[in-house]
Design a protein around this motif. Structure first.
Motif, PDB file in Angstrom:
ATOM      1  N   LEU A   8      -0.255  35.664  12.811  1.00 13.13           N
ATOM      2  CA  LEU A   8      -0.992  34.566  12.190  1.00 13.13           C
ATOM      3  C   LEU A   8      -1.439  33.618  13.290  1.00 13.13           C
ATOM      4  O   LEU A   8      -0.658  33.273  14.177  1.00 13.13           O
ATOM      5  N   LYS A   9      -2.685  33.224  13.209  1.00 16.29           N
ATOM      6  CA  LYS A   9      -3.163  32.243  14.176  1.00 16.29           C
ATOM      7  C   LYS A   9      -2.654  30.866  13.774  1.00 16.29           C
ATOM      8  O   LYS A   9      -2.564  30.551  12.596  1.00 16.29           O
ATOM      9  N   SER A  10      -2.320  30.083  14.762  1.00 19.53           N
ATOM     10  CA  SER A  10      -1.935  28.701  14.487  1.00 19.53           C
ATOM     11  C   SER A  10      -3.157  27.952  13.985  1.00 19.53           C
ATOM     12  O   SER A  10      -4.275  28.199  14.440  1.00 19.53           O
ATOM     13  N   PRO A  11      -2.959  27.034  13.048  1.00 19.47           N
ATOM     14  CA  PRO A  11      -4.110  26.267  12.570  1.00 19.47           C
ATOM     15  C   PRO A  11      -4.661  25.380  13.685  1.00 19.47           C
ATOM     16  O   PRO A  11      -3.928  24.987  14.597  1.00 19.47           O
ATOM     17  N   PRO A  12      -5.930  25.070  13.616  1.00 20.06           N
ATOM     18  CA  PRO A  12      -6.559  24.258  14.668  1.00 20.06           C
ATOM     19  C   PRO A  12      -6.211  22.774  14.514  1.00 20.06           C
ATOM     20  O   PRO A  12      -7.067  21.942  14.205  1.00 20.06           O
ATOM     21  N   VAL A  13      -4.953  22.444  14.743  1.00 21.19           N
ATOM     22  CA  VAL A  13      -4.490  21.081  14.490  1.00 21.19           C
ATOM     23  C   VAL A  13      -5.162  20.052  15.397  1.00 21.19           C
ATOM     24  O   VAL A  13      -5.406  18.923  14.977  1.00 21.19           O
ATOM     25  N   LYS A  14      -5.471  20.441  16.622  1.00 19.58           N
ATOM     26  CA  LYS A  14      -6.142  19.493  17.518  1.00 19.58           C
ATOM     27  C   LYS A  14      -7.542  19.172  17.025  1.00 19.58           C
ATOM     28  O   LYS A  14      -7.974  18.025  17.059  1.00 19.58           O
ATOM     29  N   ALA A  15      -8.235  20.185  16.531  1.00 19.43           N
ATOM     30  CA  ALA A  15      -9.591  19.957  16.003  1.00 19.43           C
ATOM     31  C   ALA A  15      -9.542  19.066  14.768  1.00 19.43           C
ATOM     32  O   ALA A  15     -10.373  18.166  14.612  1.00 19.43           O
ATOM     33  N   ILE A  16      -8.556  19.297  13.912  1.00 19.72           N
ATOM     34  CA  ILE A  16      -8.424  18.469  12.705  1.00 19.72           C
ATOM     35  C   ILE A  16      -8.151  17.019  13.095  1.00 19.72           C
ATOM     36  O   ILE A  16      -8.776  16.097  12.575  1.00 19.72           O
ATOM     37  N   ALA A  17      -7.224  16.801  14.026  1.00 20.14           N
ATOM     38  CA  ALA A  17      -6.896  15.440  14.468  1.00 20.14           C
ATOM     39  C   ALA A  17      -8.093  14.773  15.139  1.00 20.14           C
ATOM     40  O   ALA A  17      -8.352  13.581  14.929  1.00 20.14           O
ATOM     41  N   LEU A  18      -8.829  15.540  15.931  1.00 21.83           N
ATOM     42  CA  LEU A  18     -10.007  14.987  16.607  1.00 21.83           C
ATOM     43  C   LEU A  18     -11.076  14.572  15.595  1.00 21.83           C
ATOM     44  O   LEU A  18     -11.611  13.465  15.674  1.00 21.83           O
ATOM     45  N   TRP A  19     -11.371  15.441  14.633  1.00 18.28           N
ATOM     46  CA  TRP A  19     -12.359  15.112  13.608  1.00 18.28           C
ATOM     47  C   TRP A  19     -11.915  13.912  12.788  1.00 18.28           C
ATOM     48  O   TRP A  19     -12.709  13.027  12.478  1.00 18.28           O
ATOM     49  N   GLN A  20     -10.634  13.881  12.428  1.00 17.47           N
ATOM     50  CA  GLN A  20     -10.164  12.755  11.623  1.00 17.47           C
ATOM     51  C   GLN A  20     -10.255  11.453  12.413  1.00 17.47           C
ATOM     52  O   GLN A  20     -10.674  10.425  11.878  1.00 17.47           O
ATOM     53  N   SER A  21      -9.877  11.483  13.681  1.00 21.26           N
ATOM     54  CA  SER A  21      -9.978  10.271  14.517  1.00 21.26           C
ATOM     55  C   SER A  21     -11.428   9.804  14.621  1.00 21.26           C
ATOM     56  O   SER A  21     -11.707   8.602  14.559  1.00 21.26           O
ATOM     57  N   LEU A  22     -12.347  10.758  14.755  1.00 21.13           N
ATOM     58  CA  LEU A  22     -13.765  10.413  14.830  1.00 21.13           C
ATOM     59  C   LEU A  22     -14.233   9.748  13.528  1.00 21.13           C
ATOM     60  O   LEU A  22     -14.888   8.698  13.557  1.00 21.13           O
ATOM     61  N   PHE A  23     -13.858  10.331  12.391  1.00 23.54           N
ATOM     62  CA  PHE A  23     -14.229   9.747  11.099  1.00 23.54           C
ATOM     63  C   PHE A  23     -13.612   8.355  10.929  1.00 23.54           C
ATOM     64  O   PHE A  23     -14.250   7.446  10.410  1.00 23.54           O
ATOM     65  N   VAL A  24     -12.366   8.199  11.347  1.00 22.05           N
ATOM     66  CA  VAL A  24     -11.693   6.900  11.247  1.00 22.05           C
ATOM     67  C   VAL A  24     -12.483   5.841  12.016  1.00 22.05           C
ATOM     68  O   VAL A  24     -12.716   4.741  11.521  1.00 22.05           O
ATOM     69  N   MET A  25     -12.905   6.171  13.219  1.00 22.50           N
ATOM     70  CA  MET A  25     -13.643   5.208  14.034  1.00 22.50           C
ATOM     71  C   MET A  25     -15.013   4.877  13.428  1.00 22.50           C
ATOM     72  O   MET A  25     -15.414   3.715  13.401  1.00 22.50           O
ATOM     73  N   VAL A  26     -15.695   5.891  12.932  1.00 22.03           N
ATOM     74  CA  VAL A  26     -17.007   5.657  12.308  1.00 22.03           C
ATOM     75  C   VAL A  26     -16.859   4.752  11.085  1.00 22.03           C
ATOM     76  O   VAL A  26     -17.629   3.795  10.902  1.00 22.03           O
ATOM     77  N   ILE A  27     -15.868   5.037  10.266  1.00 22.10           N
ATOM     78  CA  ILE A  27     -15.634   4.221   9.065  1.00 22.10           C
ATOM     79  C   ILE A  27     -15.236   2.799   9.466  1.00 22.10           C
ATOM     80  O   ILE A  27     -15.676   1.830   8.852  1.00 22.10           O
ATOM     81  N   ALA A  28     -14.421   2.666  10.511  1.00 20.07           N
ATOM     82  CA  ALA A  28     -14.004   1.337  10.969  1.00 20.07           C
ATOM     83  C   ALA A  28     -15.205   0.512  11.436  1.00 20.07           C
ATOM     84  O   ALA A  28     -15.303  -0.674  11.130  1.00 20.07           O
TER      85      ALA A  28
END
Length: 127
Positions: A8-28
């Motif tokens: 099983l491939k590990s989920p792309p947790v870094k990509a998820i965290a990066l996208w979420q951080s980007l969305f957080v900043m845009v919303i802020a």
């Protein structure tokens, strides 16, 4: 045909965290145009969600393989405990140190952060 163990491939947790951080900043930034206190509450609470979540994921994916099932389960329980305890601690610190005019907004922002994390995870995992 040779039998091979399933992997099983590990989920792309870094990509998820990066996208979420980007969305957080845009919303802020968008909130900042409207009301700076709302933007600050959003930023605080988003990181109250992100930091414990990142620690949970790090702890949860410490072990892999069917032979390590007990260690995986134990690591996930430990990760969940760390996530919940750190979340409560971070909320306590925010409410103790930052003047929060609308506590309901803080909790609503946490819910939105969790929903955002879910939606981004689904989107990233579909790729």
């Amino acid at each position: 045909m040779q039998d091979r163990p399933a992997t099983l491939k590990s989920p792309p947790v870094k990509a998820i965290a990066l996208w979420q951080s980007l969305f957080v900043m845009v919303i802020a930034v968008a909130f900042w145009q409207w009301h700076s206190e709302v933007a600050k509450a959003w930023l605080y609470v988003s990181f109250i969600f992100l930091i414990p979540q990142a620690l949970f994921v790090r702890q949860s994916y410490k072990y892999t393989g069917a032979a390590k099932t007990q260690q995986i389960v134990a690591a996930m329980y430990k990760g969940q405990f760390i996530k919940v305890a750190l979340t409560f601690l971070m909320f306590a610190i925010i409410f103790k140190t930052v003047k929060v005019a609308l506590p309901g907004l803080v909790f609503a922002s946490y819910g939105v952060s969790a929903l955002l994390h879910f939606l981004i995870s689904v989107k990233v995992l579909k790729q």
